[in-house]
Design an enzyme around this catalytic site. Structure first.
Site, PDB file in Angstrom:
ATOM      1  N   GLN A 155       0.898  -1.213   0.141  1.00  0.00           N
ATOM      2  CA  GLN A 155      -0.016   0.028  -0.054  1.00  0.00           C
ATOM      3  C   GLN A 155       0.999   1.171  -0.173  1.00  0.00           C
ATOM      4  O   GLN A 155       2.021   1.038   0.348  1.00  0.00           O
ATOM      5  CB  GLN A 155      -0.866  -0.055   1.162  1.00  0.00           C
ATOM      6  N   HIS A 177       0.089   5.675   1.222  1.00  0.00           N
ATOM      7  CA  HIS A 177      -0.672   6.759   1.497  1.00  0.00           C
ATOM      8  C   HIS A 177      -0.327   8.063   0.885  1.00  0.00           C
ATOM      9  O   HIS A 177       0.679   8.406   0.539  1.00  0.00           O
ATOM     10  CB  HIS A 177      -0.381   6.987   3.361  1.00  0.00           C
ATOM     11  N   GLU A 222       3.928   7.867   8.797  1.00  0.00           N
ATOM     12  CA  GLU A 222       3.542   7.300   9.834  1.00  0.00           C
ATOM     13  C   GLU A 222       5.145   6.644  10.223  1.00  0.00           C
ATOM     14  O   GLU A 222       6.148   6.972   9.410  1.00  0.00           O
ATOM     15  CB  GLU A 222       2.609   6.143   9.549  1.00  0.00           C
ATOM     16  N   HIS A 256       4.684   0.528   0.949  1.00  0.00           N
ATOM     17  CA  HIS A 256       5.219  -0.327   2.187  1.00  0.00           C
ATOM     18  C   HIS A 256       4.166  -1.404   2.390  1.00  0.00           C
ATOM     19  O   HIS A 256       3.014  -1.184   1.999  1.00  0.00           O
ATOM     20  CB  HIS A 256       5.193   0.707   3.386  1.00  0.00           C
ATOM     21  N   ARG A 303      -4.199   0.623  -2.077  1.00  0.00           N
ATOM     22  CA  ARG A 303      -3.794  -0.594  -2.053  1.00  0.00           C
ATOM     23  C   ARG A 303      -3.369  -0.934  -3.397  1.00  0.00           C
ATOM     24  O   ARG A 303      -4.005  -0.728  -4.491  1.00  0.00           O
ATOM     25  CB  ARG A 303      -4.720  -1.674  -1.592  1.00  0.00           C
TER      26      ARG A 303
END
Length: 323
Positions: free
Chosen positions: A95, A97, A116, A173, A193
């Site tokens: 995936q 982000h 993150e 990642h 995804r």
């Protein structure tokens, strides 16, 4: 006296989840495959309820909207951070982000982008992450994604217990089977995804893929961030700073390993704390609060100094200038 805000956990079932949140941390979790504990969250998909003090019974998002004195009167419309524990009993989807700008343009109002990071609580021998890719241009990236050429596109990176991994928005990642992490992130639940191993759920349905969004938002070429990890001794503690501004504009993250006492002063409008091991006390304004493995809480703006005592391993985080 203002107290720390202790938070009730929120659990999420995931196709890749397991039962370690129960067996390793002692949480009373629902039946099924529980993949995520949302520990400190004001996101609408899982806000935590405050368990103590004047704000007891309120969710963290309501407190952010109605009780800004606890957060130093920050300007953001949403509480900017989210702390989780993830139990990857199976591999997560590959995936990526979005950043703040893409999320604002394409997702629900108020949704942030998602940078993150992970502190690896445990990793089985031979564990690895998907982290980054080998495409040199966006067209090459798109071609490899549409062909499903995962073997040549994706980078596999070994990982072990105690490692730290910073995952800026735009980084392809995936956590893989056998890894448990504490995740500190922007308050976002947006995931694009690329690949989900052709898995199906209990009803035989595959999860949605987001190929065009993934192509649009992936950083090309991939460049690993250069971290400046620093370790210092303070009182009876070893403090490791993994990321902080300007490398990480959204949050600073530290690990505290304590055997004894540690006195600290507030360095930010508020501080998030997750206890990963041991037990002890948090002491502020002459009042002591018992803390132990699995405790998560927020130190509000009114508390300017505090002390930890005991035998503790903790991850703490603070908002950065772009939070």
């Amino acid at each position: 006296m203002t107290e720390p805000l202790f938070l009730a956990p929120v659990f999420h079932q995931k196709i890749w989840g397991g039962r370690k949140l129960e067996t390793e941390f002692g949480y009373q979790i629902p039946d099924g495959k529980i993949g995520e504990l949302w520990a400190i969250s004001a996101h609408p998909n899982g806000p935590n309820k405050i368990e103590n003090g004047p704000l007891a019974g309120k969710t963290l998002d309501r407190a952010w909207a109605e009780d800004q004195a606890y957060f130093g009167h920050q300007k953001g419309k949403v509480f900017p951070l989210l702390t989780k524990i993830l139990d990857a009993n199976d591999s997560l989807s590959v995936q990526v982000h979005p950043d703040d700008a893409y999320a604002a343009a394409h997702e629900r109002p108020g949704e942030l982008g998602k940078t993150e990071c992970w502190y690896v609580i445990s990793a089985e021998p031979g564990s690895y992450l998907i982290y980054g890719h080998h495409a040199k241009t966006r067209q090459e990236l798109a071609d490899m994604i549409h062909r499903g050429d995962w073997e040549h596109l994706l980078r596999k990176v070994p990982v072990k217990t105690g490692d730290f991994v910073y995952v800026p928005s735009g980084t392809i990642h995936a956590l893989n089977k056998g890894i448990m992490v504490l995740e500190t992130q922007q308050s976002s639940d947006t995931t694009y995804r690329l690949y989900d191993y052709d898995r199906t759920d209990a009803q035989g349905h595959k999860r949605e893929l987001h190929l065009q969004q993934s192509i649009d938002t992936t950083n090309v070429p991939n460049v690993d961030p250069k971290l400046d990890i620093q370790t210092e001794q303070a009182d009876d503690a070893t403090i490791t700073t993994y990321v902080q501004p300007p490398i990480s504009p959204f949050f600073a993250v530290q690990r505290i390993q304590l055997n004894g006492k540690l006195q600290q002063q507030a360095q930010a409008p508020y501080t998030l704390v997750s206890v990963l091991a041991g037990s002890g006390e948090f002491i502020a304004d002459g009042k002591a609060f018992a803390i132990k493995k699995g405790t998560h809480f927020l130190i509000p703006n009114q508390i300017k100094s505090w002390q930890f005592t005991g035998d503790l391993e903790m991850i703490t985080s603070e908002p950065g200038p772009k939070a």
